[in-house]
Design a protein around this motif. Structure first.
Motif, PDB file in Angstrom:
ATOM      1  N   GLU A 183     -16.760 -20.057 -15.930  1.00 46.11           N
ATOM      2  CA  GLU A 183     -16.491 -21.425 -16.353  1.00 46.11           C
ATOM      3  C   GLU A 183     -15.004 -21.627 -16.641  1.00 46.11           C
ATOM      4  N   ARG A 184     -14.389 -20.635 -17.318  1.00 47.64           N
ATOM      5  CA  ARG A 184     -12.952 -20.762 -17.611  1.00 47.64           C
ATOM      6  C   ARG A 184     -12.144 -20.805 -16.328  1.00 47.64           C
ATOM      7  N   GLU A 185     -12.545 -19.990 -15.330  1.00 46.82           N
ATOM      8  CA  GLU A 185     -11.827 -19.966 -14.057  1.00 46.82           C
ATOM      9  C   GLU A 185     -11.872 -21.336 -13.390  1.00 46.82           C
ATOM     10  N   ASP A 186     -13.079 -21.920 -13.340  1.00 44.93           N
ATOM     11  CA  ASP A 186     -13.232 -23.239 -12.731  1.00 44.93           C
ATOM     12  C   ASP A 186     -12.397 -24.283 -13.464  1.00 44.93           C
ATOM     13  N   PHE A 187     -12.443 -24.254 -14.794  1.00 49.28           N
ATOM     14  CA  PHE A 187     -11.708 -25.236 -15.592  1.00 49.28           C
ATOM     15  C   PHE A 187     -10.212 -25.134 -15.319  1.00 49.28           C
ATOM     16  N   TYR A 188      -9.700 -23.908 -15.294  1.00 48.20           N
ATOM     17  CA  TYR A 188      -8.265 -23.725 -15.064  1.00 48.20           C
ATOM     18  C   TYR A 188      -7.873 -24.192 -13.670  1.00 48.20           C
ATOM     19  N   ARG A 189      -8.717 -23.871 -12.673  1.00 52.14           N
ATOM     20  CA  ARG A 189      -8.404 -24.272 -11.304  1.00 52.14           C
ATOM     21  C   ARG A 189      -8.356 -25.795 -11.195  1.00 52.14           C
ATOM     22  N   LEU A 190      -9.311 -26.474 -11.832  1.00 54.37           N
ATOM     23  CA  LEU A 190      -9.306 -27.939 -11.771  1.00 54.37           C
ATOM     24  C   LEU A 190      -8.086 -28.510 -12.473  1.00 54.37           C
ATOM     25  N   LYS A 191      -7.687 -27.885 -13.595  1.00 57.02           N
ATOM     26  CA  LYS A 191      -6.509 -28.370 -14.312  1.00 57.02           C
ATOM     27  C   LYS A 191      -5.247 -28.223 -13.465  1.00 57.02           C
ATOM     28  N   ARG A 192      -5.111 -27.080 -12.767  1.00 53.35           N
ATOM     29  CA  ARG A 192      -3.935 -26.893 -11.920  1.00 53.35           C
ATOM     30  C   ARG A 192      -3.914 -27.918 -10.792  1.00 53.35           C
TER      31      ARG A 192
END
Lengths: 373, 124
Positions: A195-204
């Motif tokens: 979940e953290r990976e997905d969140f960070y990718r969307l933020k970038r």
């Protein structure tokens, strides 16, 4: 976390639910097995006490039997050899029945009597009363001993069952449940990481889109501005970190790559010509050309100059930055350049030529400051 | 009754002196099977320890004997064989005889039970 403490299960949402259910089921099983073990231990203690009492009864019965035998020996005659050699079928036997104690199957031994008793004619000649008393005493003793043996058997089997149940409880509590719990924790950790990976990718991705949108907005806003408007815009926006969004329509041809490159080539050519003229004038005066410090005169525009060093800046973006730097330059230089251009090219009378020359002069001033600095 | 008679029950075997054997035979224990092997053994002064040991082992192997009654003085002679027998069936019970009273400290069953720290057995 050691690898052997985790079951080889792929971390997914479904496996997380399955593993949680297995942990709960294992804990429930441990609770049930503990209750079974406690019940077996209670029953075992009770049976031991009963066995102790039965042992006393058996001892008493044997004592009575031995006494009656001694009395018969005192009174009776020789009757023993006949019995030893002539017993063919036993009149008492053991019957085995099954009972269940706390879920453990056990066998119970019961004494069965057939017929009227062994050797009914023994002691007919003398001492018959004593012989029948011996028979009764030993029959009672047999019953007591059989009951004791049955209790002994039950105690042994219950001890084995208690030991086995205790081993199962310990195995579940200290081996199986820790493994299941570690696996569940590992799966939950992996899911949180996903979940953290997905969140960070969307933020970038969102940040990059925002940068592109801001650059495009500035480009569109400054395309149609005149010099005065551009100067006012720069002064007003130096204090602002982010410009407001705009939806001004623009001409596509102005930002094509070929057009921009052509203007840059003309700007470099004009720069060379201007430098040669300045050098000739300096030679005529007999003085070295005065150095111009870009930082001293245009310190306020450094925030815009820094954008040129951004590798992600596009060609159009660079052109827009140069126009802003041109408008912030000193008025004297631009005025003298414009005058020279007009004197050099008198035959061209069209307004388009004048506009192009004015644009070229802007590019020249735009190119000059970074090299000087 | 007929059903019970059809099912053959298990036997009780006796090892002891003459009076003990005669008493239990009067009680109805004795049986000599088809092979002419009795389920009791009379032990006297002339009986050898090896003979007693062989008889006890033979009783252990028979599948129709569930309880073995043995005099404690005879049991003392073959204590190692009795201690080696650890399965619950057949059950080995030590009984007193006329000349040798019962001694609980020598009984294998009670000695094993005392090993589990049962206070009621200690009282005895």
């Amino acid at each position: 976390m050691a690898k052997r403490d985790i079951l080889p299960i792929f971390p997914s949402r479904a496996n997380s639910v399955i593993m949680k259910q297995r942990v709960l089921a294992a804990r429930r099983g441990v609770g049930l097995l503990k209750r079974k073990r406690d019940a077996i231990d209670m029953k075992l203690r009770e049976l031991r006490r009963i066995r102790f009492d039965q042992d006393m009864h058996g001892d008493e019965a044997m004592r009575n039997a031995i006494f009656s035998m001694a009395k018969a020996n005192l009174l009776g005659a020789d009757f023993k050899p006949q019995m030893v050699s002539r017993s063919h079928v036993a009149t008492v036997s053991l019957r085995r029945t099954e009972i269940k104690i706390v879920g453990v199957k056990l066998n119970t031994l019961e004494l069965e009597t057939k017929g009227v008793g062994a050797f009914p004619l023994a002691g007919l000649s003398c001492g018959g009363m004593q012989v029948s008393r011996i028979r009764d005493s030993y029959t009672k003793a047999l019953k007591a001993l059989v009951e004791f043996a049955s209790l002994e058997y039950q105690v042994r089997m219950l001890e084995a069952a208690s030991l086995q149940t205790n081993m199962r409880v310990n195995a579940l509590e200290h081996v199986v449940i820790p493994i299941l719990q570690n696996t569940y924790n590992y799966i939950c950790g992996e899911l949180e990481e996903f979940e953290r990976e997905d969140f960070y990718r969307l933020k970038r991705s969102q940040a990059k889109q925002l940068e592109a949108k801001m650059a495009f907005t500035e480009l569109i806003k400054t395309k149609n501005m005149t010099d005065e408007e551009l100067e006012t815009y720069i002064k007003r926006n130096i204090n602002q970190t982010r410009p407001p969004a705009a939806d001004t329509p623009f001409d596509q041809e102005q930002f094509e790559e070929r057009e921009v490159k052509r203007r840059m080539r003309e700007a470099r050519l004009s720069l060379k010509q201007r430098r040669e003229q300045e050098r000739k004038e300096a030679i005529k005066r007999g003085e070295p050309p005065p150095p111009t410090s870009f930082i001293t005169t245009h310190g306020a525009s450094l925030s815009f100059a820094g954008r040129q060093r951004d590798p992600r800046a596009s060609s159009g973006d660079l052109y827009s930055t140069k126009r802003m730097l041109l408008s912030s330059g000193p008025e004297r230089k631009s005025a003298s350049n414009v005058t020279e251009r007009k004197s050099d090219t008198p035959p061209r009378n069209s307004q388009e030529t004048q506009r192009r020359s004015s644009q070229m002069s802007k590019d020249v001033v735009n190119e000059d400051p970074p090299e000087e600095s | 009754m007929a059903l019970h008679s059809a099912i053959k029950g298990k036997l009780i075997s006796v090892i002891g002196d003459e009076d003990t054997c005669v008493g239990f035979l009067l009680g109805g224990v004795g049986e000599i099977n088809k092979n002419r092997h009795p389920n009791f053994m009379v032990v006297d002064k002339n009986t050898a320890v090896s003979e007693l040991e062989d008889c006890f082992k033979r009783f252990l192997k028979r599948d129709d004997i569930d309880i073995i009654l043995i005099n404690q003085n005879c049991a003392e002679l073959i204590r190692h064989v009795i201690d080696a027998h650890t399965s619950p069936v057949p059950a080995v019970l030590e009984i007193p005889s006329k000349d040798h009273p019962y001694d609980a400290s020598k009984d294998s069953i009670l000695r094993r039970a005392r090993g589990m720290f049962n206070p009621e057995d200690l009282v005895r």
